[in-house]
Design a protein around this motif. Structure first.
Motif, short mmCIF file in Angstrom:
data_model
loop_
_atom_site.label_atom_id
_atom_site.label_comp_id
_atom_site.label_asym_id
_atom_site.label_seq_id
_atom_site.Cartn_x
_atom_site.Cartn_y
_atom_site.Cartn_z
N GLU A 36 -11.29 2.11 -6.30
CA GLU A 36 -10.54 2.86 -7.31
C GLU A 36 -11.19 2.75 -8.69
O GLU A 36 -11.16 1.68 -9.31
CB GLU A 36 -9.10 2.34 -7.36
CG GLU A 36 -8.21 2.98 -8.39
CD GLU A 36 -8.17 4.48 -8.29
OE1 GLU A 36 -8.78 5.14 -9.14
OE2 GLU A 36 -7.51 4.99 -7.35
N ASP A 41 -0.50 -0.60 -11.31
CA ASP A 41 -0.21 0.69 -10.68
C ASP A 41 -1.09 1.75 -11.32
O ASP A 41 -0.64 2.54 -12.15
CB ASP A 41 1.28 1.01 -10.86
CG ASP A 41 1.73 2.25 -10.11
OD1 ASP A 41 0.93 2.78 -9.31
OD2 ASP A 41 2.86 2.70 -10.35
N PHE A 58 -8.28 -1.79 -4.13
CA PHE A 58 -8.68 -0.97 -5.28
C PHE A 58 -10.15 -1.18 -5.68
O PHE A 58 -10.56 -0.70 -6.74
CB PHE A 58 -7.76 -1.23 -6.47
CG PHE A 58 -6.45 -0.48 -6.41
CD1 PHE A 58 -6.10 0.27 -5.30
CD2 PHE A 58 -5.55 -0.53 -7.48
CE1 PHE A 58 -4.89 0.95 -5.24
CE2 PHE A 58 -4.34 0.16 -7.43
CZ PHE A 58 -4.01 0.89 -6.31
N ASP A 114 -3.77 -5.52 -7.68
CA ASP A 114 -3.58 -4.22 -7.04
C ASP A 114 -2.57 -4.43 -5.90
O ASP A 114 -2.02 -5.52 -5.76
CB ASP A 114 -4.92 -3.63 -6.58
CG ASP A 114 -5.62 -4.47 -5.51
OD1 ASP A 114 -5.04 -5.47 -5.05
OD2 ASP A 114 -6.74 -4.10 -5.12
N TYR A 142 -4.16 8.12 -6.24
CA TYR A 142 -3.85 8.63 -4.90
C TYR A 142 -2.77 7.84 -4.18
O TYR A 142 -2.57 8.00 -2.98
CB TYR A 142 -5.11 8.68 -4.03
CG TYR A 142 -5.83 7.35 -3.87
CD1 TYR A 142 -5.38 6.39 -2.97
CD2 TYR A 142 -6.97 7.08 -4.62
CE1 TYR A 142 -6.04 5.19 -2.82
CE2 TYR A 142 -7.63 5.87 -4.48
CZ TYR A 142 -7.16 4.93 -3.58
OH TYR A 142 -7.83 3.73 -3.44
N GLN A 143 -2.04 6.98 -4.88
CA GLN A 143 -0.98 6.19 -4.23
C GLN A 143 0.38 6.83 -4.56
O GLN A 143 0.94 6.61 -5.63
CB GLN A 143 -1.01 4.74 -4.71
CG GLN A 143 -0.05 3.85 -3.92
CD GLN A 143 -0.09 2.39 -4.36
OE1 GLN A 143 -0.54 2.08 -5.45
NE2 GLN A 143 0.40 1.51 -3.52
N GLU A 161 -10.15 3.75 -11.45
CA GLU A 161 -9.18 3.40 -12.48
C GLU A 161 -8.96 1.89 -12.58
O GLU A 161 -8.55 1.38 -13.63
CB GLU A 161 -7.85 4.10 -12.20
CG GLU A 161 -7.88 5.60 -12.48
CD GLU A 161 -8.26 5.92 -13.92
OE1 GLU A 161 -7.75 5.23 -14.83
OE2 GLU A 161 -9.06 6.84 -14.14
N MET A 162 -9.21 1.15 -11.50
CA MET A 162 -9.09 -0.31 -11.57
C MET A 162 -10.20 -0.89 -12.42
O MET A 162 -9.99 -1.85 -13.16
CB MET A 162 -9.10 -0.90 -10.16
CG MET A 162 -8.67 -2.36 -10.11
SD MET A 162 -6.92 -2.56 -10.56
CE MET A 162 -6.77 -4.36 -10.53
N ASN A 183 4.96 3.27 -4.26
CA ASN A 183 4.65 1.88 -4.58
C ASN A 183 5.97 1.18 -4.81
O ASN A 183 6.73 1.52 -5.72
CB ASN A 183 3.78 1.82 -5.83
CG ASN A 183 3.46 0.41 -6.29
OD1 ASN A 183 4.08 -0.56 -5.84
ND2 ASN A 183 2.50 0.28 -7.20
N TYR A 222 0.85 -1.20 0.00
CA TYR A 222 0.00 0.00 0.00
C TYR A 222 0.88 1.24 0.00
O TYR A 222 0.57 2.26 -0.59
CB TYR A 222 -0.91 0.06 1.23
CG TYR A 222 -1.80 -1.14 1.43
CD1 TYR A 222 -2.12 -2.00 0.39
CD2 TYR A 222 -2.32 -1.41 2.68
CE1 TYR A 222 -2.93 -3.10 0.59
CE2 TYR A 222 -3.14 -2.51 2.89
CZ TYR A 222 -3.44 -3.35 1.84
OH TYR A 222 -4.25 -4.43 2.06
N THR A 244 1.02 0.38 -15.79
CA THR A 244 0.09 1.47 -15.50
C THR A 244 -1.13 1.49 -16.40
O THR A 244 -2.00 2.35 -16.25
CB THR A 244 0.83 2.82 -15.62
OG1 THR A 244 1.38 2.92 -16.94
CG2 THR A 244 1.94 2.95 -14.60
N SER A 298 -3.64 3.69 -9.45
CA SER A 298 -4.32 4.58 -8.52
C SER A 298 -3.80 6.01 -8.62
O SER A 298 -2.59 6.24 -8.66
CB SER A 298 -4.14 4.09 -7.08
OG SER A 298 -4.67 5.04 -6.18
#
Length: 216
Positions: free
Chosen positions: A101, A193, A98, A174, A197-198, A103-104, A201, A30, A212, A195
């Motif tokens: 998330e 990868d 995620f 994730d 807001y992360q 985006e996931m 990593n 995380y 990505t 997210s």
């Protein structure tokens, strides 16, 4: 390791000739620095893989603590014996944190469109997929609906992660120890990868693993 009293316990055990053993429960994913793992002191500490811990944690761990890389400790011998069996060419996607998330969702839908000749098997961590375990258990169903709507090759699975490692050629997850565990069992594994807001990593240190986008 979550309990800082282990540092005092080691000192007390050592005074009577005892030996203190600890085991790492997963790869930091995380974030890179986890406060509960920042200061550790065992005689011997077993980890999934030593490189990450040597790089980011070693300077604050017991100077005489022996670090032993052992890989996953959760799988049984029977599962290890299956790691060289033939697999399908399908893509397993493992989802935990995620589920929150967007985006996931986009990533999985793009995978399904990029690889129309394969199944995209989505496995969702039980805390997010089983209402009997957690109040968050309803989120998995909602997440999967958004991922699969209008796409015939996206399927939900309740198989265990270890069964899936030995069944499908590709593994994408994730943030999770699953990323390195899948490699152990012979799967071709990637970190999703995606997210926004992360900020950190650890898998970004390994560009051959970190992706990505579905296009990548």
């Amino acid at each position: 390791p979550y309990n800082p009293e282990h540092i005092i316990r080691r000192q007390e055990i050592n005074t009577i000739g005892g030996y203190s053993l600890g085991i790492n429960i997963g790869v930091p994913s995380y974030s890179i620095i986890f406060p509960m793992f920042r200061y550790l002191s065992f005689d011997r500490y077993y980890v999934y893989g030593a490189e990450i811990f040597e790089r980011y944690y070693r300077s604050r761990w017991g100077k005489d603590m022996e670090i032993i890389p052992i890989g996953t400790f959760r799988a049984d011998r029977e599962t290890f014996n299956k790691r060289n069996l033939p697999r399908t060419n399908d893509i397993a996607v493992y989802v935990g944190v995620f589920v929150f998330e967007p985006e996931m969702v986009r990533f999985i839908r793009e995978l399904a469109r990029e690889f129309t000749d394969r199944k995209i098997l989505v496995q969702i961590k039980s805390i997010f997929s089983d209402p009997k375990i957690s109040d968050l258990g309803h989120l998995g169903k909602e997440f999967f609906y958004r991922c699969s709507q209008g796409l015939d090759n996206v399927e939900y699975t309740e198989l265990s992660v270890y069964e899936m490692f030995c069944k499908y050629t590709y593994a994408i997850s994730d943030p999770s120890s699953i990323i390195v565990e899948a490699i152990q069992f012979g799967a071709i594994s990637f970190s999703a990868d995606v997210s926004a807001y992360q900020p950190s990593n650890v898998f970004r240190n390994y560009p051959e693993i970190n992706v990505t986008s579905a296009e990548a």
